[in-house]
Motif scaffolding. Structure first.
Motif, PDB file in Angstrom:
ATOM      1  N   UNK A 273      -6.996 -14.196  -6.454  1.00 36.12           N
ATOM      2  CA  UNK A 273      -6.793 -12.770  -6.221  1.00 36.12           C
ATOM      3  C   UNK A 273      -5.348 -12.347  -6.482  1.00 36.12           C
ATOM      4  N   UNK A 274      -5.150 -11.039  -6.572  1.00 36.62           N
ATOM      5  CA  UNK A 274      -3.796 -10.503  -6.587  1.00 36.62           C
ATOM      6  C   UNK A 274      -3.501 -10.180  -5.131  1.00 36.62           C
ATOM      7  N   UNK A 275      -2.422 -10.739  -4.610  1.00 39.14           N
ATOM      8  CA  UNK A 275      -2.206 -10.520  -3.175  1.00 39.14           C
ATOM      9  C   UNK A 275      -1.809  -9.077  -2.919  1.00 39.14           C
ATOM     10  N   UNK A 276      -2.003  -8.675  -1.663  1.00 42.22           N
ATOM     11  CA  UNK A 276      -1.635  -7.317  -1.275  1.00 42.22           C
ATOM     12  C   UNK A 276      -2.589  -6.274  -1.824  1.00 42.22           C
ATOM     13  N   UNK A 277      -2.155  -5.034  -1.803  1.00 44.33           N
ATOM     14  CA  UNK A 277      -2.990  -3.928  -2.248  1.00 44.33           C
ATOM     15  C   UNK A 277      -2.141  -2.983  -3.092  1.00 44.33           C
ATOM     16  N   UNK A 278      -2.792  -2.142  -3.926  1.00 42.69           N
ATOM     17  CA  UNK A 278      -2.026  -1.202  -4.748  1.00 42.69           C
ATOM     18  C   UNK A 278      -1.176  -0.266  -3.883  1.00 42.69           C
ATOM     19  N   UNK A 293       3.623  -7.109  -5.505  1.00 45.38           N
ATOM     20  CA  UNK A 293       2.487  -8.031  -5.645  1.00 45.38           C
ATOM     21  C   UNK A 293       2.724  -9.066  -6.739  1.00 45.38           C
ATOM     22  N   UNK A 337      -1.412 -13.226   3.247  1.00 44.02           N
ATOM     23  CA  UNK A 337      -1.945 -12.246   4.200  1.00 44.02           C
ATOM     24  C   UNK A 337      -1.762 -10.840   3.633  1.00 44.02           C
ATOM     25  N   UNK A 338      -2.732 -10.009   3.904  1.00 41.29           N
ATOM     26  CA  UNK A 338      -2.667  -8.651   3.386  1.00 41.29           C
ATOM     27  C   UNK A 338      -1.605  -7.842   4.108  1.00 41.29           C
ATOM     28  N   UNK A 339      -1.065  -6.894   3.397  1.00 36.04           N
ATOM     29  CA  UNK A 339      -0.045  -6.062   4.013  1.00 36.04           C
ATOM     30  C   UNK A 339      -0.657  -5.220   5.124  1.00 36.04           C
ATOM     31  N   UNK A 340       0.132  -4.962   6.128  1.00 38.78           N
ATOM     32  CA  UNK A 340      -0.310  -4.183   7.281  1.00 38.78           C
ATOM     33  C   UNK A 340      -0.397  -2.712   6.885  1.00 38.78           C
TER      34      UNK A 340
ATOM     35  N   UNK B 206      -9.211  -6.939  -8.035  1.00 36.51           N
ATOM     36  CA  UNK B 206      -8.157  -7.794  -7.497  1.00 36.51           C
ATOM     37  C   UNK B 206      -8.397  -8.087  -6.015  1.00 36.51           C
ATOM     38  N   UNK B 209     -11.613 -10.809  -5.246  1.00 39.95           N
ATOM     39  CA  UNK B 209     -11.333 -12.236  -5.213  1.00 39.95           C
ATOM     40  C   UNK B 209     -10.848 -12.672  -3.830  1.00 39.95           C
ATOM     41  N   UNK B 210     -10.090 -11.822  -3.164  1.00 37.80           N
ATOM     42  CA  UNK B 210      -9.605 -12.160  -1.821  1.00 37.80           C
ATOM     43  C   UNK B 210     -10.782 -12.353  -0.860  1.00 37.80           C
TER      44      UNK B 210
END
Lengths: 341, 358
Positions: A273-278, A293, A337-340, B206, B209-210
């Motif tokens: 995956x691409x970490x984080x979010x747009x 990211x 971990x995803x951004x808060x 994106x 996949x997570x």
């Protein structure tokens, strides 16, 4: 290319909201040659739809603020054009098909009435000639019983049939440019294959330029000659399709390609995956929007916004990134971990 | 490359036999004749511990209805679905889902949970994330308040959410995070089986996949079994051990992932696979696409023969007259097509257990 159909320079579309100005499109250049097939690829919120709605003149302004250095279509400036003249172009020289065919068709009108409308509105044919033309088009997009189809209402059709009707409708005036916004996303794969094939044939036979907006890299790979990858309202990479897939030059393109599982991949390897979010489009970071990211991030990336510049001196291949990813090792991502929010 | 999908055990956890669901619909006018729509028309499969069974097919093929019928979210008209509550490898302790009383069913649903497609619609917007995840544990009275509180935080960490966010509401989260909340809620009762109904279709690639990595990871750690419903065969291939292809309410082919993709037996599977775009322009140009003509017929239609015959590129004269049976053509590879019916391993057997995919 000399035979330019559409030329867009530094297009910016933003929407003032309570939470600040949402910059949906921030500085896009796009050139479409006659008969070209161009893909605009990106995730939701990347600005791919707004770009094309702006080109079509379908973004109401106000509230939207539309700015550009130039938008010209067949040599005519669209920016300063009066709405009445614009309307003359729309559906006539430039047409658009949308993702959801049901919401784009009028449920109260028979297919025949909707199909002949563009020709009658633009004064291009008599009622009789319009009907003949509509029937021809329906056959062309693969609807076997055109006669019956003309008398039917949209709800009597399946999604695939409705999308065919939409395509036929967009083609009635033989536009020079067809913008297809996720035309097959709502459809099943076997139907998707049929529709894409149909669109490809139309492009070849009529010389219609097609701009295909999609989030599906596979669809773009099979359909387009040239691809523009969008992220957070900007084009981050553009290249001929083969070049782009053979060697992506922007970290986002590379990450996007890697994150998609492929049918021909037999491994059970982990998804990447691409970490984080747009990013939030009302609070874009000062430097590169993808930097938070990105696995290749430099200090500079967070301060200086990269420009879309030619790669290897070729004008057909451009990217907006400070890093040459072909010569740099990615920094291992340590936070998954995803951004808060 | 390391394999992330752990091997399943041989202990069955969920068994579905000859499941049938139909709805009465009226088509056309106000006084139109009522017709029977067979949404699920005799579906059988067995799911093992730690296994992912992919259920694929186009819209309207009955894959979601199958899932819902197993959990009795829609009533089924015939068939059997039972869950094995045995913890170790001993003889199975079967509990019938479809015949259970309302109170029994409630207890059994603890072991079979579901994750839905739309992450926003499946979360109550007026509840905090913490209370959404706590609710199943409160309903089943799994522990006192403190214990539940601690468990909520543990579950949030397990699905990759910051426990400090438990007092926030779903609208404050992104789609991917909402799907994590849905997964945490499904895990709250420590189920054996999770039915995932298009869990990543609404997410951006994106983010997809997570969430998929999380599901695979949870399976490995907890020995979960998944029924993974999706229309994206590229995703299904990567995540599933075995895959069942459905068409008009029936399983038309069932095989392990390698054989299904490398040597599909059913023409529909072949066409489906050939229609999926591959993000590689060179391969795309070289591929041969099997063009299916027309649309899927209405499920209210009565078929004497194969329901796929009208669109099949390998159709034979007797296809529309003889109904093909789902037979095992190679060990573990089932297909229902007259093309292969003669070379099936062993003649069709009458007994239910023997003629159903294990």
């Amino acid at each position: 290319m000399t035979d330019t159909l559409l030329e867009v320079r530094n297009l910016r579309t933003s929407f003032p909201t309570r939470d600040g100005i949402v910059r949906a499109v921030s500085g896009i250049d796009l050139t479409v040659a006659r008969g070209a097939s161009i893909g605009i690829v990106g995730e939701s919120g990347s600005g791919k739809s707004v770009t094309n709605l702006t080109i079509m003149g379908l973004v109401p302004s106000p509230p939207a603020v539309i700015e550009a250095d130039a938008i010209s279509f067949e040599g005519v400036d669209l920016l300063t054009m009066r709405e009445s003249r614009r309307r003359h172009l729309r559906g006539n020289r430039m047409a658009m098909i949308f993702q959801d065919p049901m919401t784009s068709l009028n449920p109260f009108l028979r297919i025949g009435e909707q199909l002949t409308e563009p020709l009658l509105v633009h004064g291009k044919a008599s009622r009789r000639a319009a009907k003949d033309r509509a029937m021809t088009l329906l056959r062309e997009v693969g609807i076997p019983d055109a006669e019956r189809c003309m008398r039917a209402y949209p709800h009597q059709f399946s999604g695939g049939m409705r999308q065919r009707v939409m395509i036929a409708m967009a083609l009635t005036c033989e536009p020079a440019l067809l913008i297809a916004d996720e035309p097959t996303t709502a459809l099943d794969v076997t139907i998707q294959a049929q529709i894409l094939e149909q669109m490809q044939r139309i492009r070849q036979e009529h010389g219609t330029a097609i701009v295909l907006i999609t989030h599906d890299l596979g669809v773009a790979a099979g359909f387009c000659d040239e691809i523009h990858v969008m992220y957070a309202g900007k084009i981050v990479e553009e290249a001929a399709t083969d070049d782009l897939f053979a060697q992506p030059r922007h970290p986002y393109t590379e990450a996007l390609l890697r994150s998609v599982p492929r049918l021909d991949d037999e491994t059970k390897a982990e998804f990447l995956p691409i970490r984080g979010a747009p990013p939030d489009l009302s609070q874009l970071p000062p430097g590169c929007s993808f930097a938070p990211r990105c696995d290749y991030r430099l200090d500079r990336c967070e301060r200086v916004e990269p420009m879309l510049e030619p790669v290897e001196g070729r004008d057909s291949r451009r990217k907006s990134c400070h890093v040459d990813i072909t010569r740099t090792q990615p920094v291992a991502a340590n936070s998954t971990e995803e951004s808060v929010p | 490359m390391s394999s992330v999908v752990a091997g399943p055990s041989t202990q069955p956890v969920l068994e579905v036999r000859d499941l049938r669901v139909s709805f009465e619909v009226s088509q056309g006018g106000f006084r139109a004749k009522r017709q029977l729509l067979r949404a699920v028309d005799g579906v059988s499969f067995t799911l093992h511990r730690g296994e992912t069974l992919g259920l694929v097919g186009e819209s309207g093929c009955g894959k979601s209805t199958t899932a819902r019928a197993i959990l009795r979210l829609v009533p089924s008209v015939a068939g059997r679905a039972r869950v094995n509550l045995r913890e170790d490898d001993g003889p199975p302790e079967w509990h019938d889902l479809l015949g259970a009383s309302t109170s029994q069913l409630r207890g059994l649903r603890q072991h079979v949970q579901m994750i839905f497609q739309d992450p926003y619609a499946s979360l109550n917007p007026r509840m905090t994330v913490g209370s959404i995840i706590a609710e199943p544990m409160q309903i089943f009275r799994l522990g006192n308040r403190r214990w539940i509180e601690e468990n909520v935080e543990k579950l949030m960490r397990e699905v990759g959410l910051d426990p400090r966010l438990k007092r926030r509401y779903p609208h404050e989260f992104s789609g991917g995070q909402c799907q994590r909340i849905g997964i945490a809620r499904a895990l709250a009762l420590d189920p054996k089986v999770i039915i995932c109904d298009e869990p990543v279709s609404a997410l951006d690639v994106s983010i997809r996949a997570q969430v998929l990595n999380l599901l695979v990871d949870l399976q490995r750690r907890r020995g979960l079994a998944y029924v993974f419903i999706a229309h994206d065969l590229s995703v299904v291939r990567r995540i599933s051990h075995r895959i069942a292809v459905m068409y008009l309410g029936k399983i038309v082919e069932l095989a392990d992932d390698h054989h299904l993709y490398a040597e599909p037996l059913h023409p529909y599977t072949e066409a489906l696979l050939s229609a999926i775009p591959i993000p590689d322009p060179e391969k795309e140009r070289a591929r041969k696409r099997i063009a299916l003509s027309g649309d899927v017929p209405s499920p209210t239609e009565e078929f004497a023969g194969c329901p796929f015959a009208s669109r099949c590129h390998k159709v034979m004269p007797h296809c529309s007259e003889v109904m093909p049976k789902l037979l095992e053509h190679r060990p573990g590879h089932w297909a229902s097509c007259l093309l292969h019916e003669n070379d099936a391993a062993g003649a069709p057997q009458k007994s239910d257990a023997a003629s159903s995919p294990q």
